[in-house]
Design a protein around this motif. Structure first.
Motif, short mmCIF file in Angstrom:
data_model
loop_
_atom_site.label_atom_id
_atom_site.label_comp_id
_atom_site.label_asym_id
_atom_site.label_seq_id
_atom_site.Cartn_x
_atom_site.Cartn_y
_atom_site.Cartn_z
N UNK A 37 0.72 -1.03 0.13
CA UNK A 37 -0.01 0.10 -0.11
C UNK A 37 0.76 1.22 -0.01
N UNK A 38 2.14 1.15 0.57
CA UNK A 38 2.95 2.36 0.76
C UNK A 38 3.64 2.59 -0.47
N UNK A 39 3.79 1.47 -1.50
CA UNK A 39 4.97 1.54 -2.51
C UNK A 39 4.28 1.52 -3.78
N UNK A 66 -4.77 0.46 10.57
CA UNK A 66 -4.30 1.54 11.47
C UNK A 66 -2.85 1.99 10.99
N UNK A 67 -2.09 1.50 10.25
CA UNK A 67 -0.69 1.67 9.94
C UNK A 67 -0.50 2.13 8.44
N UNK A 68 -1.96 2.40 7.86
CA UNK A 68 -1.94 2.85 6.30
C UNK A 68 -2.67 4.31 6.22
N UNK A 69 -2.64 5.04 7.39
CA UNK A 69 -3.37 6.45 7.19
C UNK A 69 -2.68 7.42 6.26
N UNK A 75 -5.24 2.28 0.68
CA UNK A 75 -5.77 1.67 1.96
C UNK A 75 -7.48 1.47 1.48
N UNK A 76 -8.01 2.37 0.66
CA UNK A 76 -9.37 2.25 0.34
C UNK A 76 -9.37 1.16 -0.83
N UNK A 77 -8.56 1.09 -1.73
CA UNK A 77 -8.50 -0.14 -2.63
C UNK A 77 -8.26 -1.76 -1.96
#
Length: 476
Positions: A37-39, A66-69, A75-77
């Motif tokens: 999700x971050x990359x 919790x760790x993807x704000x 995150x929605x995907x």
């Protein structure tokens, strides 16, 4: 969940929110998802997730959210993709609503809320998150609107909901007036409780609005009466008065509260006393102290020391001794600070006899003076016709290796010079030099002058001392 069109989202730079980089005890599967999700670009997220072949469990989803704000779009995907395999819990939905709200994605946030309604998963927790996220961004009207539509989403807008919105408003800078406006409109429909008033009073305290605090407090007493359980409200109100230079009124209300057996706790008394100390306001501090102790509130050591410090600063020695004598009865035993504040006050007021007596008590109770107080006491003893006590103090310092003691040593030598006690002067000077104590040049000048008055023998003695002093000085 479509992106909000009216207000484009600008990604917030980490580390505004927690990330998986610093998370401990994170399951490997959750860490892999967080990294995806971050990359990963948004349009590739689902393919990457599928390719990772991760075995999803209901516990992993909230850990990831919790760790993807910091990555709301991906995150929605992930949330949509994981919902195809598992039915989301109300907790996971609430996290998703909060994540979107924290990132000011309010349109997709409401889409999530509509979906939750269909699933029958909405709760007050959902709306509390919406209140907070609207208020943080200054959208107070939208926050109130959210409260007004709660019933349409089958969530009852009760007193807890009112308090949640009041709290979200009052946490923001200078917005207690907005909270009061909402409170005035809603109180006839939903009766407030003590927490409602406490929230407003804490808002007025933060803003320093004495007039509004008085009005709110008066209404609180009328609506919910008096109770020791309302301590936070009382603390906030009284703090507002004290900080707003309304100490007389604060004392007046304290007397009323004492009669109602509703005195505030140590938090207020400690805060108020700190303010009185800053203002050097002994009169109000004493008045407050009398109400506090008379009402059965037991001061702790820190509060005792603060009060004794104020008394000694104002040279109220009798008052300081009264508190010292009462400490043990309240289970607050004096420490080094307690004794040294009183000792310093006695020295400053040149109470020679009292200094001697109190010094003996300090030594007996194993709380000796500070090095600075030793120095000042030694000077005072030499000038106050009790040089033997000055010498006694120095011997205690030396025997117990209290340091730094250079200033005290110089004070002893100067005192002996003034009294022309040359035998003691030589003995102490040599011993001090041997111990590595720094003797000032100005002190050595006084020592020289004292010995030179004795002629040749005096000069020889001084030369011997001076030679040792210079040798020690060169070594250092």
């Amino acid at each position: 969940m479509a992106a909000e069109k009216s207000r484009p989202f600008t990604p917030v730079a980490a580390p505004r929110f927690p990330t998986y980089h610093t998370a401990s005890d994170l399951p490997p599967q959750a860490r892999i998802i967080c990294e995806i999700l971050a990359t990963t670009p948004v349009h590739e997220v689902e393919a990457r997730l599928a390719a990772a072949q991760i075995q999803l469990t209901p516990e992993i989803i909230p850990r990831v959210l919790k760790l993807s704000y910091n990555n709301p779009s991906t995150a929605a995907k992930f949330f949509r993709w994981s919902g195809l395999a598992l039915q989301h819990t109300g907790y996971s939905w609430n996290l998703m609503v909060d994540l979107l709200g924290k990132n000011q994605l309010f349109e997709p946030m409401w889409e999530a809320i509509h979906s939750m309604k269909k699933e029958g998963l909405l709760s007050l927790t959902t709306f509390v998150s919406v209140f907070e996220n609207y208020c943080v961004t200054g959208r107070f009207d939208e926050a109130v609107m959210t409260f007004e539509v709660m019933e349409g989403y089958d969530v009852q807008p009760d007193t807890v909901a009112v308090n949640s919105l009041l709290s979200a408003m009052c946490r923001e800078e200078n917005q207690t007036v907005k909270a009061l406006e909402f409170f005035e409109r809603i109180k006839a429909k939903i009766p407030p409780d003590a927490d409602s008033f406490a929230i407003l009073l804490e808002g007025w305290e933060k803003e320093g609005n004495v007039a509004k605090a008085k009005c709110t407090f008066e209404e609180m007493v009328i609506c919910v009466g008096w109770s020791p359980q309302y301590m936070f409200a009382y603390d906030a109100f009284l703090n507002t008065l004290v900080r707003g230079s309304n100490a007389d009124e604060a004392i007046k209300f304290l007397h009323i509260m004492k009669g109602k057996k509703c005195l505030p706790g140590l938090r207020f008394f400690s805060n108020a006393l700190d303010i009185f100390v800053k203002q050097n306001d002994l009169a109000h501090a004493v008045a407050m102290w009398d109400v506090m102790t008379g009402g059965g509130v037991l001061p702790n050591l820190m509060i005792y020391n603060t009060m004794i410090g104020l008394l000694t600063r104002n040279n109220d020695i009798d008052g300081a001794f009264r508190l010292l004598d009462s400490m043990a009865y309240d289970g607050a035993f004096p420490d080094s600070l307690t004794y040294n504040m009183i000792f310093e006050c006695l020295i400053r007021n040149k109470k020679v006899r009292e200094v001697v007596m109190f010094y003996n008590e300090m030594i007996k109770n194993e709380w000796p003076p500070t090095p600075q107080n030793f120095t000042d006491a030694i000077k005072m003893m030499f000038s106050g016709d009790d040089p033997e006590m000055a010498v006694e103090m120095w011997k205690y310092m030396s025997k117990n290796n209290i340091s730094p003691r250079d200033d005290s040593a110089n004070a002893v030598l100067l005192g002996l010079c003034n009294l022309v006690r040359l035998t003691d002067l030589r003995r102490f000077a040599e011993k001090m030099i041997d111990e590595g104590i720094i003797i000032c040049e100005s002190t050595m000048t006084k020592v020289r002058n004292a010995f030179l008055k004795e002629g040749r023998s005096g000069r020889e003695t001084y030369d011997h001392i001076s030679s040792k002093w210079k040798s020690a000085y060169l070594k250092t």
